[in-house]
Design a protein around this motif. Structure first.
Motif, short mmCIF file in Angstrom:
data_model
loop_
_atom_site.label_atom_id
_atom_site.label_comp_id
_atom_site.label_asym_id
_atom_site.label_seq_id
_atom_site.Cartn_x
_atom_site.Cartn_y
_atom_site.Cartn_z
N VAL A 244 -7.80 -5.44 -6.61
CA VAL A 244 -7.47 -6.04 -5.32
C VAL A 244 -7.31 -7.56 -5.45
CG1 VAL A 244 -8.61 -6.65 -3.14
CG2 VAL A 244 -8.35 -4.25 -3.79
N LEU A 245 -8.23 -8.19 -6.16
CA LEU A 245 -8.22 -9.66 -6.23
C LEU A 245 -7.13 -10.18 -7.17
CD1 LEU A 245 -12.07 -10.32 -6.19
CD2 LEU A 245 -10.48 -10.54 -4.28
N ASP A 246 -6.83 -9.42 -8.22
CA ASP A 246 -5.73 -9.82 -9.11
C ASP A 246 -4.42 -9.85 -8.32
OD1 ASP A 246 -7.42 -10.09 -11.22
OD2 ASP A 246 -6.81 -8.26 -12.26
N ASP A 247 -4.26 -8.88 -7.43
CA ASP A 247 -3.05 -8.83 -6.61
C ASP A 247 -3.06 -9.95 -5.57
OD1 ASP A 247 -0.74 -6.64 -6.01
OD2 ASP A 247 -1.37 -7.62 -4.16
N HIS A 248 -4.25 -10.27 -5.09
CA HIS A 248 -4.43 -11.20 -3.98
C HIS A 248 -4.25 -12.65 -4.43
CE1 HIS A 248 -5.25 -11.21 0.15
NE2 HIS A 248 -6.39 -10.58 0.19
N ASP A 249 -4.89 -12.97 -5.55
CA ASP A 249 -4.76 -14.29 -6.14
C ASP A 249 -5.14 -15.40 -5.16
OD1 ASP A 249 -4.24 -16.00 -8.21
OD2 ASP A 249 -2.07 -16.08 -7.86
N LEU A 250 -6.40 -15.39 -4.75
CA LEU A 250 -6.87 -16.35 -3.74
C LEU A 250 -7.54 -17.55 -4.40
CD1 LEU A 250 -8.50 -13.73 -1.37
CD2 LEU A 250 -6.28 -14.86 -1.08
N PRO A 251 -7.32 -18.73 -3.89
CA PRO A 251 -7.99 -19.91 -4.46
C PRO A 251 -9.49 -19.85 -4.24
CG PRO A 251 -6.73 -20.51 -2.49
CD PRO A 251 -6.43 -19.07 -2.77
N PRO A 252 -10.27 -20.31 -5.23
CA PRO A 252 -11.73 -20.37 -5.05
C PRO A 252 -12.06 -21.12 -3.77
CG PRO A 252 -11.14 -20.95 -7.30
CD PRO A 252 -9.84 -20.83 -6.54
N GLY A 253 -13.13 -20.68 -3.12
CA GLY A 253 -13.52 -21.31 -1.87
C GLY A 253 -13.00 -20.56 -0.66
N THR A 254 -12.07 -19.65 -0.89
CA THR A 254 -11.54 -18.87 0.23
C THR A 254 -12.64 -17.97 0.81
OG1 THR A 254 -9.39 -18.79 -0.88
CG2 THR A 254 -9.73 -17.25 0.96
N GLU A 255 -12.70 -17.93 2.13
CA GLU A 255 -13.60 -16.97 2.78
C GLU A 255 -12.88 -15.64 2.96
OE1 GLU A 255 -17.01 -18.51 5.57
OE2 GLU A 255 -15.04 -19.10 6.37
N VAL A 256 -13.60 -14.55 2.78
CA VAL A 256 -12.99 -13.22 2.93
C VAL A 256 -13.86 -12.32 3.78
CG1 VAL A 256 -11.77 -13.34 0.71
CG2 VAL A 256 -14.08 -12.34 0.81
N ALA A 257 -13.22 -11.31 4.37
CA ALA A 257 -13.93 -10.19 4.99
C ALA A 257 -13.74 -8.99 4.08
CB ALA A 257 -13.39 -9.90 6.38
N VAL A 258 -14.77 -8.18 3.94
CA VAL A 258 -14.74 -7.05 3.01
C VAL A 258 -15.08 -5.77 3.76
CG1 VAL A 258 -15.79 -6.07 0.93
CG2 VAL A 258 -15.40 -8.53 1.09
N LEU A 259 -14.29 -4.75 3.52
CA LEU A 259 -14.54 -3.43 4.12
C LEU A 259 -14.58 -2.38 3.01
CD1 LEU A 259 -14.55 -1.26 6.41
CD2 LEU A 259 -12.07 -1.46 6.47
N VAL A 260 -15.71 -1.69 2.88
CA VAL A 260 -15.81 -0.56 1.97
C VAL A 260 -15.92 0.69 2.83
CG1 VAL A 260 -17.13 0.53 0.11
CG2 VAL A 260 -17.00 -1.96 0.25
N SER A 261 -14.93 1.56 2.73
CA SER A 261 -14.94 2.76 3.56
C SER A 261 -15.05 4.01 2.70
CB SER A 261 -13.68 2.85 4.42
OG SER A 261 -13.69 4.05 5.18
N GLY A 262 -15.85 4.95 3.15
CA GLY A 262 -15.88 6.26 2.52
C GLY A 262 -14.66 7.05 2.95
N LEU A 263 -14.27 8.03 2.13
CA LEU A 263 -13.08 8.83 2.45
C LEU A 263 -13.44 10.12 3.18
CD1 LEU A 263 -10.82 8.20 -0.68
CD2 LEU A 263 -10.42 7.52 1.70
N GLY A 264 -14.72 10.33 3.47
CA GLY A 264 -15.07 11.48 4.30
C GLY A 264 -16.31 12.21 3.82
N ALA A 265 -16.38 12.51 2.52
CA ALA A 265 -17.50 13.30 2.02
C ALA A 265 -18.38 12.54 1.05
CB ALA A 265 -16.98 14.58 1.37
#
Lengths: 331, 331
Positions: A244-265
């Motif tokens: 995810v982060l390699d694709d995102h390529d955000l400068p250090p210091g950036t604030e982020v929101a993170v969501l980890v979701s289960g797929l159901g089971a």
């Protein structure tokens, strides 16, 4: 299958029936269309309407995000299938407070087609509709073909941001632009450990061999970028964050929101285990997590697996993410 | 097993690590004990402390109910095992604001023993501890042996009510009595469709044959009152409501709160399908549902199944249930 269902062909019907009863304080079925859920108090005169729609089987997505300062209306499709153009149209009408309606949905062929048709129908009603198409799933197409990527759990951030912006009295174009920024700032990845079965089909439409995992799996079991031996959760979490982060390529210091979701089971405790090294990898890149969500936020029936979404924040997105909202989930 | 774990013997360690990182806005690990989670701001001077504790693998129970106007501290056990007396003791100390601490926990042999020992240790610190023992699981013992029944998802209502009462500045005895009333007013039942596996064991410690369901199953796979062929969800939901309400015997006109929880691997849409006829049966008895909760509130690893809890409300319980609170779940 060991399931709580009645007629396998009426799973959506029965789900929606129970859902609107359970959350009658937040929403109701549209009197015009039993595949449209409408927030209490919607439409709000003078407010931009905010809607989405999508296939069922992803609960609490999409219907569970209907509510105050969230989605005004949601079109409900059959399991893993787009809502009809009529349902999108009826959702648009239910959300229309005279200032236009923004439709924030995911990049799937059926949804694209039906939203387009619904917009034409709404134009005849004199309702202006703007759209944002979510494409946060990094493994569904290369970076230089981002427009081909599918929308997944990043849509939740898009809805929250769009709903909050509309609640502030913003114009249709302002709501659209801010929701677009939200999803542009999102990157997601899914890892699958076990398939799911459409009740009316009776067998999984894809397989994941025991001892392996599908990296980059889609929300309907779309193949990922690779199948590899199932690794310890610490490595899986780190890999998910890296992709995810390699694709995102955000400068250090950036604030982020993170969501980890289960797929159901997948049990909740395993999501927390994954989060441990996800957080480490995010911190190692000099990023700061401002908000974290862990739970079954966007599922795929009883699929075993998890998704990670990282949204880069600016001051506006952060404030909108922290705005008060009410729906069936903690946001 | 297709799981996101590291060392099977360190599932709890890894879960808690990720959990306290994810919810650092709400809680932190006790500096004194890595098996105790403490709400931000706790202890609150002059407020009765509210704690619980229980085995892991039931997430979001128990730790996920730590927060503002909720639990001040939670003792964390190994998977499906009681926390130690030391952990209960450290949770009591972490929650002690000088007005006493109430421990609201479930009726299991290990928890009973360890809480008793913790109370003795706390007495040496000069901390007065009151207890309420949850016994809402109707199928775990006959009605005339209610004291033998286990505590299950009704504990969530007990915590919410106890937390809200304490936040209002009530005395230790008032908080205890109100939490006792909450659990006295709760009845729960579980139905199991599929077993779960302790990672370190590697195979389920009980079986549920395909095509059957275990009515009255406990949160650790304790046998239910009967095994029967899996029926349509409409009948299962109605049966669950009947069993709970027959035991409850509430006069028509009573207001109730209803909680339908998945056991870990049952998709959310199936819980809504179950709720449809649960609601019908409740309404048929002349009862009014004031609040409904549907989701994975109290799980058992990846067990397939669901629980129903019905709490009878009076004016006090209703107001306390509606009081503002913050934790990882919508309450």
């Amino acid at each position: 299958m060991q399931r709580f269902i009645n007629n396998p062909d009426e799973v959506v019907e029965d789900t929606v029936k129970g859902f609107v009863k359970a959350h009658a304080d937040l929403l109701a079925l549209s009197p015009a269309n039993s595949r449209v859920v409408v927030a209490r108090g919607a439409p709000v005169a003078g407010k931009v309407g905010v809607i989405t729609g999508g296939g069922s089987g992803h609960e609490p997505a999409f219907i569970g995000y209907t509510g105050r300062n969230m989605l005004d209306a949601v079109a409900v499709g059959e399991l893993f299938s787009s809502p009809t153009a009529k349902s999108f149209h009826d959702a648009i009408r239910a959300a229309n407070g005279g200032k236009g309606v923004v439709c924030l949905y995911g990049n799937y062929a059926g949804d694209n087609m039906n939203v387009k048709m619904a917009i034409k129908l709404a134009a005849k009603d004199g309702i202006e509709v703007a759209t944002v198409v979510a494409n946060d799933d990094v493994c569904s197409a290369p970076k230089d073909e981002r427009e081909k990527r599918r929308g997944v759990a990043g849509e939740i951030f898009m809805w929250k941001v769009g709903g909050a912006k509309a609640a502030q009295g913003a114009s249709l174009e302002e709501v659209r632009a801010t929701a677009q920024k939200a999803i542009d700032n999102c990157r997601s990845i899914g890892v699958g450990l076990g398939p799911c079965t459409l009740p009316a089909v009776g067998h999984p439409n894809f397989q994941i061999e025991a001892g392996t995992m599908e990296v980059g799996i889609g929300h309907h079991g779309e193949p990922g970028v690779r199948v590899e031996p199932l690794k310890p959760a610490s490595e899986v979490g780190r890999d998910m964050a890296r992709i995810v982060l390699d694709d995102h390529d955000l400068p250090p210091g950036t604030e982020v929101a993170v969501l980890v979701s289960g797929l159901g089971a997948t049990p909740l405790n395993e999501l927390y285990i994954l989060f441990d090294t996800i957080e480490e990898e995010i911190a190692a890149r000099g990023l700061t997590i401002a908000k974290t969500y862990v739970g079954n936020y966007f599922t795929s029936l009883e699929m075993v697996g998890a998704t990670l979404t990282v949204m880069a924040l600016d001051a506006e997105l952060k404030a909108l993410l922290e705005a008060e909202a009410r729906c069936t989930m903690v946001l």
